[in-house]
Design a protein around this motif. Structure first.
Motif, PDB file in Angstrom:
ATOM      1  N   PRO A 124     -56.476-149.410 -49.152  1.00 44.35           N
ATOM      2  CA  PRO A 124     -57.046-149.116 -50.477  1.00 44.35           C
ATOM      3  C   PRO A 124     -56.362-149.909 -51.588  1.00 44.35           C
ATOM      4  CG  PRO A 124     -56.724-147.100 -49.267  1.00 44.35           C
ATOM      5  CD  PRO A 124     -56.062-148.182 -48.461  1.00 44.35           C
TER       6      PRO A 124
ATOM      7  N   ARG B 157     -54.196-148.474 -42.554  1.00 47.21           N
ATOM      8  CA  ARG B 157     -53.894-147.305 -43.380  1.00 47.21           C
ATOM      9  C   ARG B 157     -53.671-147.678 -44.845  1.00 47.21           C
ATOM     10  NH1 ARG B 157     -49.915-145.819 -40.657  1.00 47.21           N
ATOM     11  NH2 ARG B 157     -48.227-146.637 -41.940  1.00 47.21           N
TER      12      ARG B 157
ATOM     13  N   PRO C  54     -55.136-142.521 -49.300  1.00 45.32           N
ATOM     14  CA  PRO C  54     -56.348-142.269 -50.099  1.00 45.32           C
ATOM     15  C   PRO C  54     -56.590-143.410 -51.088  1.00 45.32           C
ATOM     16  CG  PRO C  54     -54.527-140.944 -50.911  1.00 45.32           C
ATOM     17  CD  PRO C  54     -54.016-141.623 -49.675  1.00 45.32           C
TER      18      PRO C  54
END
Length: 563
Positions: free
Chosen positions: A232, A229, A55
């Motif tokens: 972020p 993945r 996230p």
């Protein structure tokens, strides 16, 4: 539990049809063990690939990079199969477009923290994309960026260097975990050494090592998925102003397009769309089956063909446009000497051979079609015309003994090669020595004036006139008929044996030019055993006519009943 085929599918992740080559005779024990180990390894690696993205906020370029990396992962796992059903050039173009975008985004998203390192990465990415461009040009039969093993090795090493410098950039960036970097270094180890070649030689046909290599190569997919993945970042840089974004787009477009433009040769250089080895050239479609846009390509295939080991009509130094121009000049020639002069000017290695109308029809149908209209037909029209011609020729033949009905009988035109066939066979086609018997009968046909060669289960019957076809009637009777030699020029009787229970005359096969124009019956009505074969021959207004009568008989004598 489900068998070798489904074990291969479970490990190789490919359709069952791909396993047919590998499962012939079943897998040996080392291969089965390797497959069971590989399925565990690939399952563990697949779990790493399918982990949910981390996230966190993503700016626009990072989002695009993540999507493209997941597209590359999807290609490796699933998309390779439907894309493999398309032409190879589509796969090569897809890979070039995908990795061009990924490499550009790598340069923009990774925080290299050094202008020199970013420049080196750009250079390595350019070499990697040059290798993909070279593969695409090869698939399109266009001039490649370079030839020879050294150039290809350099392009391959450039791709390895691009992976190395990307992992270095990830380490300096700081966003990617140590596990992701380890997967990157392992992927370098997989591709830095040509293991497939080396291990292929060591395995000597054993599938165990290639199976394990297939599992190990999945590490690269793990690295791509982990890179996507962990994208972020907490400190997302602000978007660039519009003017700078437009400038970057222009630079990226130039980097992508200019190398391809540089490979386009000037008109004076040979542009080779089709060569003698192009896959499309193995097909020989009829003129009527081609669209107008496809006819020039069909002529180029024939003009550059080396089928049968003969030199091509035109040299490879000529462009497609030049060959088509010379082809239209050949269409306007009136004699063989003019064709030889045109081919000599073109630099042909065989100018004296000239050019055949069935090749030239593709570039000038209006000229060739005027004298050879049959060359304009499609395959279906040609087949229909041939069937109509054979039916018309069969109708010209009549049964010379209409009142004597055989147990089985047939009347048809028998087609021969002009000046090429000594006659036709009555033989046992299922005899194990059928070919040898036919050769012996051929050798004996000129032993006497009857022109009938006898060799066990084969009888070769010659013709007395110089003909390309004759009317043939065959009858099988249960007993010997009366001689009835009146009206015939030759009547001879010879022995023949049926070892399999069959005796017949060869029929004209599909696309063939020799044989009977209608189905021929089995003349061995009594099964295996010895028979007598009586041959009647005469020449009249309708041409040469043969009557062959077969009946059971144990005699091995040759009888000359007339003259």
């Amino acid at each position: 539990m489900l068998g070798d085929t489904w074990l291969w599918v479970a490990v190789g992740w490919s359709p069952p049809a791909y396993a047919e080559f590998y499962t012939r005779g079943g897998f040996d024990l080392p291969t089965v063990v390797a497959l069971l180990v590989a399925v565990l390894v690939k399952a563990a690696l697949l779990w790493l690939i399918l982990r949910a993205p981390a996230p966190g906020p993503l700016h626009r370029r990072a989002k695009a990079l993540r999507r493209l990396l997941y597209l590359a992962v999807a290609y490796t796992l699933v998309l390779w199969y439907p894309i493999a059903l398309l032409p190879d050039a589509v796969d090569a173009a897809f890979q070039l477009a995908l990795w061009s975008a990924i490499d550009v985004l790598y340069l923009l998203v990774i925080r290299w923290r050094s202008r020199m390192l970013r420049a080196a990465a750009g250079a390595m990415f350019a070499v990697e994309l040059a290798g993909m461009t070279d593969e695409l040009l090869d698939e399109l039969d266009l001039p490649e960026l370079g030839s020879g093993g050294i150039v290809r090795l350099g392009l391959m090493l450039g791709g390895v260097a691009a992976t190395v410098i990307t992992v270095v950039g990830q380490r300096r960036d700081g966003r990617w975990s140590r596990g992701t970097q380890v997967a990157g270094w392992l992927s370098v180890g997989v591709y830095a050494i040509p293991l497939n070649v080396i291990l292929g030689r060591i395995s000597s046909g054993n599938l165990a090592i290639p199976v394990m290599m297939d599992a190990v190569e999945l590490v690269t997919t793990v690295w791509l998925a982990a890179t996507a993945r962990e994208l972020p970042a907490e400190d997302c840089p602000a978007d660039l102003p519009p003017a700078r974004r437009r400038m970057i787009r222009v630079v990226v477009a130039a980097v992508a397009v200019l190398p391809i433009i540089a490979t386009i040769h000037p008109e004076r250089a040979a542009h080779l769309t089709y060569t003698g080895w192009s896959m499309d050239c193995y097909d020989r479609p009829r003129f009527g089956d081609l669209k107008p846009a496809e006819r020039d390509a069909a002529f180029l295939c024939r003009a550059r063909s080396t089928e049968g080991g003969v030199p091509p009509m035109f040299p490879d130094s000529l462009s497609d446009q030049a060959i088509l121009a010379y082809g239209r000049q050949l269409c306007r020639t009136k004699e063989r000497g003019e064709q030889e002069a045109v081919l000599t000017r073109a630099g042909s290695a065989r100018p004296a051979w000239g050019a055949d109308p069935w090749d030239l029809v593709y570039v000038c149908p209006e000229i060739i079609g005027a004298t050879h209209p049959e060359l304009l037909r499609s395959a279906a029209e040609t087949e229909a015309a041939n069937a109509a011609y054979i039916a018309e020729e069969n109708a010209k033949c009549r049964d010379p003994w209409p009142r004597t009905k055989g147990v089985v009988q047939a009347t048809a035109k028998y087609f021969l090669f002009v000046d090429g066939d000594p006659g036709y066979l009555v033989h046992d086609p299922e005899d194990e020595a059928a070919d040898e018997a036919a050769e012996q009968a051929m050798d004996k046909i000129y032993d006497d004036s009857t022109q009938i060669g006898v060799a066990g289960s084969a009888v070769l019957i010659g013709h007395i006139e110089d003909v390309s076809d004759l009317c043939l009637t065959v009858k099988a009777l249960r007993t010997a008929p009366p001689p009835r030699t009146a009206g015939w020029e030759q009547v001879n009787e010879v022995p023949i044996v049926s070892r399999s229970g069959r005796l017949t005359v060869p029929e004209m096969g599909e696309g063939g030019e020799v044989g009977a124009g209608a189905p021929m019956p089995d003349l061995a009505i009594a099964g295996k055993g010895r028979y007598r074969l009586r041959v009647y021959v005469r020449v009249g207004d309708a041409g040469e006519e043969h009557l062959v009568v077969v009946f059971p008989g144990a005699s091995r004598k040759r009888l000359k009943l007339k003259p």
